[in-house]
Design a protein around this motif. Structure first.
Motif, mmCIF file in Angstrom:
data_model
loop_
_atom_site.group_PDB
_atom_site.id
_atom_site.type_symbol
_atom_site.label_atom_id
_atom_site.label_comp_id
_atom_site.label_asym_id
_atom_site.label_seq_id
_atom_site.Cartn_x
_atom_site.Cartn_y
_atom_site.Cartn_z
ATOM 1 N N LEU A 16 0.839 -1.202 0.000
ATOM 2 C CA LEU A 16 0.000 0.000 0.000
ATOM 3 C C LEU A 16 0.872 1.249 0.000
ATOM 4 N N LEU A 17 1.940 1.234 0.804
ATOM 5 C CA LEU A 17 2.865 2.360 0.861
ATOM 6 C C LEU A 17 3.514 2.600 -0.495
ATOM 7 N N GLU A 18 3.908 1.538 -1.163
ATOM 8 C CA GLU A 18 4.540 1.669 -2.485
ATOM 9 C C GLU A 18 3.585 2.322 -3.485
ATOM 10 N N ARG A 19 2.327 1.897 -3.488
ATOM 11 C CA ARG A 19 1.352 2.469 -4.425
ATOM 12 C C ARG A 19 1.087 3.940 -4.109
ATOM 13 N N ALA A 20 1.026 4.277 -2.831
ATOM 14 C CA ALA A 20 0.793 5.672 -2.447
ATOM 15 C C ALA A 20 1.972 6.554 -2.856
ATOM 16 N N ILE A 21 3.182 6.059 -2.647
ATOM 17 C CA ILE A 21 4.370 6.832 -3.018
ATOM 18 C C ILE A 21 4.433 7.033 -4.530
ATOM 19 N N ASN A 22 4.144 5.990 -5.284
ATOM 20 C CA ASN A 22 4.174 6.126 -6.745
ATOM 21 C C ASN A 22 3.146 7.144 -7.230
ATOM 22 N N TYR A 23 1.975 7.145 -6.599
ATOM 23 C CA TYR A 23 0.970 8.159 -6.954
ATOM 24 C C TYR A 23 1.485 9.556 -6.608
ATOM 25 N N MET A 24 2.048 9.726 -5.422
ATOM 26 C CA MET A 24 2.555 11.029 -5.007
ATOM 27 C C MET A 24 3.675 11.510 -5.924
ATOM 28 N N LEU A 25 4.554 10.595 -6.334
ATOM 29 C CA LEU A 25 5.646 10.973 -7.232
ATOM 30 C C LEU A 25 5.104 11.509 -8.549
ATOM 31 N N GLY A 26 3.992 10.952 -9.017
ATOM 32 C CA GLY A 26 3.382 11.477 -10.234
ATOM 33 C C GLY A 26 2.921 12.912 -10.062
ATOM 34 N N SER A 27 2.410 13.250 -8.891
ATOM 35 C CA SER A 27 1.968 14.629 -8.646
ATOM 36 C C SER A 27 3.144 15.599 -8.607
ATOM 37 N N LEU A 28 4.309 15.120 -8.171
ATOM 38 C CA LEU A 28 5.483 15.995 -8.118
ATOM 39 C C LEU A 28 5.864 16.512 -9.497
ATOM 40 N N HIS A 29 5.524 15.761 -10.560
ATOM 41 C CA HIS A 29 5.853 16.200 -11.921
ATOM 42 C C HIS A 29 5.130 17.501 -12.280
ATOM 43 N N LEU A 30 4.069 17.810 -11.557
ATOM 44 C CA LEU A 30 3.278 19.006 -11.865
ATOM 45 C C LEU A 30 3.824 20.263 -11.201
ATOM 46 N N VAL A 31 4.764 20.095 -10.272
ATOM 47 C CA VAL A 31 5.260 21.232 -9.497
ATOM 48 C C VAL A 31 6.263 22.040 -10.313
ATOM 49 N N THR A 32 6.056 23.345 -10.374
ATOM 50 C CA THR A 32 7.008 24.268 -10.998
ATOM 51 C C THR A 32 7.514 25.233 -9.927
ATOM 52 N N PRO A 33 8.666 25.862 -10.148
ATOM 53 C CA PRO A 33 9.154 26.818 -9.150
ATOM 54 C C PRO A 33 8.140 27.913 -8.833
ATOM 55 N N ALA A 34 7.387 28.347 -9.836
ATOM 56 C CA ALA A 34 6.415 29.416 -9.625
ATOM 57 C C ALA A 34 5.254 28.969 -8.741
ATOM 58 N N ALA A 35 5.033 27.655 -8.648
ATOM 59 C CA ALA A 35 3.892 27.144 -7.878
ATOM 60 C C ALA A 35 4.194 26.993 -6.399
ATOM 61 N N LEU A 36 5.440 27.093 -5.981
ATOM 62 C CA LEU A 36 5.805 26.783 -4.599
ATOM 63 C C LEU A 36 5.149 27.702 -3.576
ATOM 64 N N GLY A 37 4.786 28.898 -3.974
ATOM 65 C CA GLY A 37 4.128 29.818 -3.049
ATOM 66 C C GLY A 37 2.618 29.737 -3.069
ATOM 67 N N ARG A 38 2.061 28.826 -3.842
ATOM 68 C CA ARG A 38 0.604 28.745 -3.973
ATOM 69 C C ARG A 38 -0.030 28.093 -2.747
ATOM 70 N N PRO A 39 -1.269 28.460 -2.426
ATOM 71 C CA PRO A 39 -1.960 27.817 -1.295
ATOM 72 C C PRO A 39 -2.301 26.368 -1.625
ATOM 73 N N THR A 40 -2.520 25.598 -0.588
ATOM 74 C CA THR A 40 -2.861 24.185 -0.736
ATOM 75 C C THR A 40 -4.165 23.903 0.007
ATOM 76 N N PRO A 41 -4.742 22.718 -0.181
ATOM 77 C CA PRO A 41 -5.928 22.364 0.603
ATOM 78 C C PRO A 41 -5.665 22.264 2.105
ATOM 79 N N CYS A 42 -4.392 22.258 2.513
ATOM 80 C CA CYS A 42 -4.040 22.233 3.933
ATOM 81 C C CYS A 42 -3.975 23.677 4.446
ATOM 82 N N PRO A 43 -4.838 24.070 5.367
ATOM 83 C CA PRO A 43 -4.862 25.460 5.842
ATOM 84 C C PRO A 43 -3.497 25.895 6.365
ATOM 85 N N ASP A 44 -3.132 27.124 6.054
ATOM 86 C CA ASP A 44 -1.908 27.766 6.549
ATOM 87 C C ASP A 44 -0.630 27.233 5.907
ATOM 88 N N TRP A 45 -0.723 26.341 4.942
ATOM 89 C CA TRP A 45 0.471 25.833 4.268
ATOM 90 C C TRP A 45 0.447 26.214 2.805
#
Length: 215
Positions: A16-45
């Motif tokens: 289960l951990l392996e599948r979750a990590i592989n999914y998360m790694l796919g989301s990392l491909h979407l991150v750009t330097p300009a996006a690092l300051g954007r809000p997230t669904p986690c309040p205050d982060w």
């Protein structure tokens, strides 16, 4: 891995951990330097803070397999490219748990917890934060239904009402039958509605047609 019920539980938790990590790694491909300051669904982060939090969680899981112990006061020293840090640590963690052998208990704040619960809880957090990362980048990248369904079954065991609203949000009503939507809704996140999904699907199709890879 090990024989018997405990070994089977750990094997399932690591898978289960392996599948979750592989999914998360796919989301990392979407991150750009300009996006690092954007809000997230986690309040205050913002996204940078969320990636630092993910790095903390991965380091704790690494300590669990390396030392049979998780230090709740431990924190990652921020620095460098947060995407690279998370990606590198995730790959290292996959290898470590794959070779965990007969790991049985992990000690957290002086309390013994089964390794199967530790890996399952890690999968739960990593998958949901992978969803958060994609949303912060302006994408809807659903948690795969089979993975989300298994995590949804574990959710009542891993999330207590005493932890709301500090660690987890208040559940929101979700009309969708999708396991992924129901999972994030259980944690107080609002999945995109039909109109936003159509927009995001069209946007993704245009980017793919223009040569940008969308994982």
């Amino acid at each position: 891995m090990t024989e018997g019920p405990a070994g089977a539980a750990l094997t399932g938790g690591v898978a289960l951990l392996e599948r979750a990590i592989n999914y998360m790694l796919g989301s990392l491909h979407l991150v750009t330097p300009a996006a690092l300051g954007r809000p997230t669904p986690c309040p205050d982060w913002d996204l940078h803070a969320l990636l630092d939090h993910l790095d903390d969680g991965l380091l704790a899981l690494q300590d669990a397999v390396d030392r049979d112990h998780i230090d709740l006061e431990m924190a990652v020293e921020p620095g460098g490219d947060p995407v690279r840090r998370v990606r590198d640590r995730a790959h290292q963690l996959l290898g470590a748990w794959a070779g965990a052998g007969n790991r049985d208990l992990v000690w957290i704040a002086g309390c013994p917890v089964t390794a199967a619960i530790v890996t399952s809880a890690g999968a739960f957090e990593i998958a949901v934060h992978g969803w958060d990362v994609a949303r912060a980048c302006g994408w809807h990248r659903p948690i795969p239904p089979a993975l989300a369904g298994e995590l949804l079954d574990l959710a009542p065991l891993l999330v207590t009402e005493a932890e709301r609203p500090d660690r987890f949000g208040v559940p929101v009503a979700v009309l969708s039958a999708s396991p992924g939507d129901r999972l994030v809704g259980f944690l107080g996140r609002l999945p995109p509605g039909p109109a936003e999904r159509r927009y995001l699907q069209t946007r993704a199709a245009r980017l793919i047609a223009n040569g940008r890879k969308v994982s």
